[in-house]
Enzyme design. Structure first.
Site, PDB file in Angstrom:
ATOM      1  N   ASP A 122       0.792  -1.223   0.000  1.00  0.00           N
ATOM      2  CA  ASP A 122       0.000   0.000   0.000  1.00  0.00           C
ATOM      3  C   ASP A 122       0.822   1.270   0.000  1.00  0.00           C
ATOM      4  O   ASP A 122       0.343   2.320   0.364  1.00  0.00           O
ATOM      5  CB  ASP A 122      -0.932  -0.030   1.204  1.00  0.00           C
ATOM      6  CG  ASP A 122      -1.635  -1.354   1.256  1.00  0.00           C
ATOM      7  OD1 ASP A 122      -2.404  -1.631   0.346  1.00  0.00           O
ATOM      8  OD2 ASP A 122      -1.372  -2.126   2.190  1.00  0.00           O
TER       9      ASP A 122
ATOM     10  N   ARG B 122       1.778   3.263  -2.273  1.00  0.00           N
ATOM     11  CA  ARG B 122       1.231   4.391  -3.018  1.00  0.00           C
ATOM     12  C   ARG B 122       0.034   5.002  -2.306  1.00  0.00           C
ATOM     13  O   ARG B 122      -0.118   6.206  -2.247  1.00  0.00           O
ATOM     14  CB  ARG B 122       0.824   3.957  -4.422  1.00  0.00           C
ATOM     15  CG  ARG B 122       1.878   4.284  -5.441  1.00  0.00           C
ATOM     16  CD  ARG B 122       1.403   3.950  -6.822  1.00  0.00           C
ATOM     17  NE  ARG B 122       1.310   2.512  -7.005  1.00  0.00           N
ATOM     18  CZ  ARG B 122       0.916   1.938  -8.135  1.00  0.00           C
ATOM     19  NH1 ARG B 122       0.560   2.678  -9.155  1.00  0.00           N
ATOM     20  NH2 ARG B 122       0.871   0.641  -8.240  1.00  0.00           N
TER      21      ARG B 122
END
Lengths: 244, 339
Positions: free
Chosen positions: A152, A154
């Site tokens: 996760d 990004r």
């Protein structure tokens, strides 16, 4: 520039906002539009964001006055069309979303970031392909990675920028994954503490209390369907205890 | 036994072989055709290059751009400069801000040729089937010869990769789910017509565009003004790429069935002259392009029960696909081989 007091002031401020970006993708967001959003969970305001990386329109649901506030209870939610909107039982997204909004609706202030990355970036078409593989009993780690399931990193970069764009000073993160606190901190968000995100048991998620994970680490529900981990958090249903 | 054998000398296979060579790992690349580059293809019509596959190259990834810069040919930066028509580009990303576009005066094939330099590429070799061997994977060639590899990579259109994988899938729990996933996806066919016209503009009415995307036409989805890429030319050349539905319908037919349909569509689009070329060369791409809904996040790198590895790469295995996607899938696979 005049002092920022309201969410509307953020829209004016961000017209000229351009920074070097957050995270490896150097993502930059702007507050674009703000409106009232009464919900069945209480009164919220909805804040729409633009970002410089793709066409995804992320939003924040804001409870109370968060500008300049400390210790704002905050939840990150990844879009899940099948779960959130349609009520699919192949995942727990709707339970997780509703439970978060219910909790925030009872707080004087709070924040829910609704990130438009269907199935954690996998996209809707590939998510349905992942379901199809599950239906055949053929889902594997390698297949899911190729379909686009990712860590996760990004999401957390974009979430961090959204939080700082809202001038939130510090957050209490609603998550069952303590490592996620570090992911936000790394991008400059002050995370004061973790609030376990425990959802109440109901007829649809009771299997979490009664069954075990299968070989690939998925929970198998009463219909025999494995659940992909579509939110970045493990599910914790009240009564099952927190995962290690 | 070979350490690494790569089937397919398209951009994906070549970029993988090149990245491996840079890490000191030798590989053998096999391809069924006479040239390299796969769909990044150029042919010569009486000496004049014509790109009959990919019409131009585009991308933004630094390593891809660096590979383009290393090509020893004449780049036409920005081509296509003049884009007309209301149709949707097959790669909408190509026209986004920050995306570099170019062609080569010598033909797009200059790019794969540049990648292939110094690599061990055996052309005209068709792999008939794969078979698990004691501690590797054997590629059985059409002439009966067999090449055994510790690591075997399929850098092919996914239907061709799938055909080779299927016999292994029945024996291997690692391959089965992947074969099942690939069977849910498709590559679109593309019938292509190369048409030559006189250079004399009074005869043809000089087309003032490099690339044309017809809107609601049911035949062509893209028309490239190929000769606008050539300084020295004998003919005005247009390359018609047909829509998937049209291509699928006529894929097995005699080209004389569909060529008149393409040309009558052309005269409606551009004027009578376009329907009367001096020469025409049909080409059938059974596997031409994938749309963005048909791409995956990364290539596969699978371990068989005997410890051998199978890699699967190509444009499908990189978000967005295209030539850049193919190139990047090769780089990603190289990282995993080196690991």
């Amino acid at each position: 520039m005049k002092e920022v007091r309201t969410l509307e002031d953020l829209v004016v401020r961000d017209r000229e906002h351009e920074c070097e970006g957050v995270g490896p993708m150097k993502v930059c967001v702007r507050v674009i539009a703000v409106a009232e959003l009464p919900t069945r969970f209480g009164r919220f305001r909805i804040v729409a964001f633009w970002n410089n990386r793709d066409e995804k329109e992320h939003v924040a649901l804001v409870r109370g006055d968060v500008i300049g506030a400390e210790n704002v209870p905050t939840r990150l939610h990844s879009e899940c069309l099948t779960g959130d909107a349609i009520g699919s039982l192949r995942c727990d997204c709707r339970d997780q979303l509703e439970s978060a909004l219910e909790k925030l609706g009872n707080e004087p202030r709070g924040l829910l970031l609704y990130l438009r990355q269907e199935g954690r970036g996998i996209g809707l078409v590939n998510k349905i392909r992942a379901y199809a593989l599950q239906d055949k009993g053929l889902d594997t780690v390698e297949a899911n990675l190729a379909l686009g399931f990712r860590d996760d990193e990004r999401d957390y970069a974009i979430a961090a920028h959204m939080i700082s764009s809202l001038n939130v000073r510090s957050v209490e993160l609603m998550t069952n994954n303590p490592r996620k606190m570090g992911a936000l901190t790394q991008h400059g968000v002050k995370v004061v503490r973790r609030l376990p995100h425990v959802i109440p048991p109901n007829g649809h998620n009771r299997f979490y209390l009664e069954t075990k994970r299968d070989r690939s680490g998925h929970w198998i529900d009463f219909e025999g369907k494995p659940h992909l981990l579509e939110q970045s958090d493990p599910v914790v249903v009240d009564g099952m205890g927190e995962p290690n | 036994m070979q350490e690494v054998v790569i089937i397919g000398a398209g951009v994906a296979g070549l970029s993988l072989a090149r990245a491996l060579a840079a890490s000191g790992i030798e590989s053998l690349v096999l391809d069924k055709s006479r040239g390299v580059g796969g769909r990044a293809a150029t042919r010569r019509v009486e000496g004049q290059p014509v790109d009959h596959g990919v019409a131009f190259l585009h991308g933004s990834h630094p390593e891809f751009l660096a590979a383009l810069d290393a090509v020893d040919a004449t780049p036409l930066e920005g081509w296509p400069l003049r884009v007309r028509g209301e149709g949707r580009p097959c790669q909408p990303r190509a026209f986004r801000k920050g995306e570099r576009r170019l062609a080569f005066e010598e033909g797009v094939t200059a790019f794969p040729k540049s990648l292939a330099r110094g690599l061990d590429v055996r052309r005209g070799v068709r792999v008939a089937s794969l078979a698990a061997r004691r501690d590797g994977v054997g590629a059985v060639l059409e002439d009966g010869e067999s090449v055994v590899a510790r690591n075997l990579v399929l850098a092919l259109p996914l239907e061709q990769a799938l055909r080779l994988l299927e016999p292994l899938a029945s024996e291997s729990g690692a391959i089965r789910p992947i074969a099942s996933l690939l069977s849910m996806m498709t590559t679109e066919p593309c019938l292509t017509l190369l048409a030559g016209y006189p250079l004399d503009a009074t005869a043809t009415g000089e087309p003032e565009w490099d690339l044309f995307y017809p809107s609601d036409e049911s035949v062509s989805m893209l028309v490239a003004h190929d000769s606008s890429k050539r300084r020295e030319k004998k003919w005005r050349v247009l390359v018609y790429q047909c829509r998937s539905c049209f291509s699928r319908r006529h894929l097995e037919a005699d080209p004389e069935v569909w060529i008149p349909l393409v040309l009558s569509d052309a005269s409606r689009l551009f004027g009578d002259w376009a329907g009367r070329p001096l020469w025409r060369v049909p080409h059938r791409w059974r596997y031409s392009r994938t749309d963005s809904a048909n791409t995956l996040a990364r290539p596969f790198w699978l371990t068989l029960e005997n410890g051998a590895r199978i890699g699967i790469g190509g444009e499908v295995f990189s978000p967005g696909g295209g030539v850049e996607g193919a190139f990047l899938s090769g780089l990603r696979l190289a990282e995993r081989v080196v690991e």
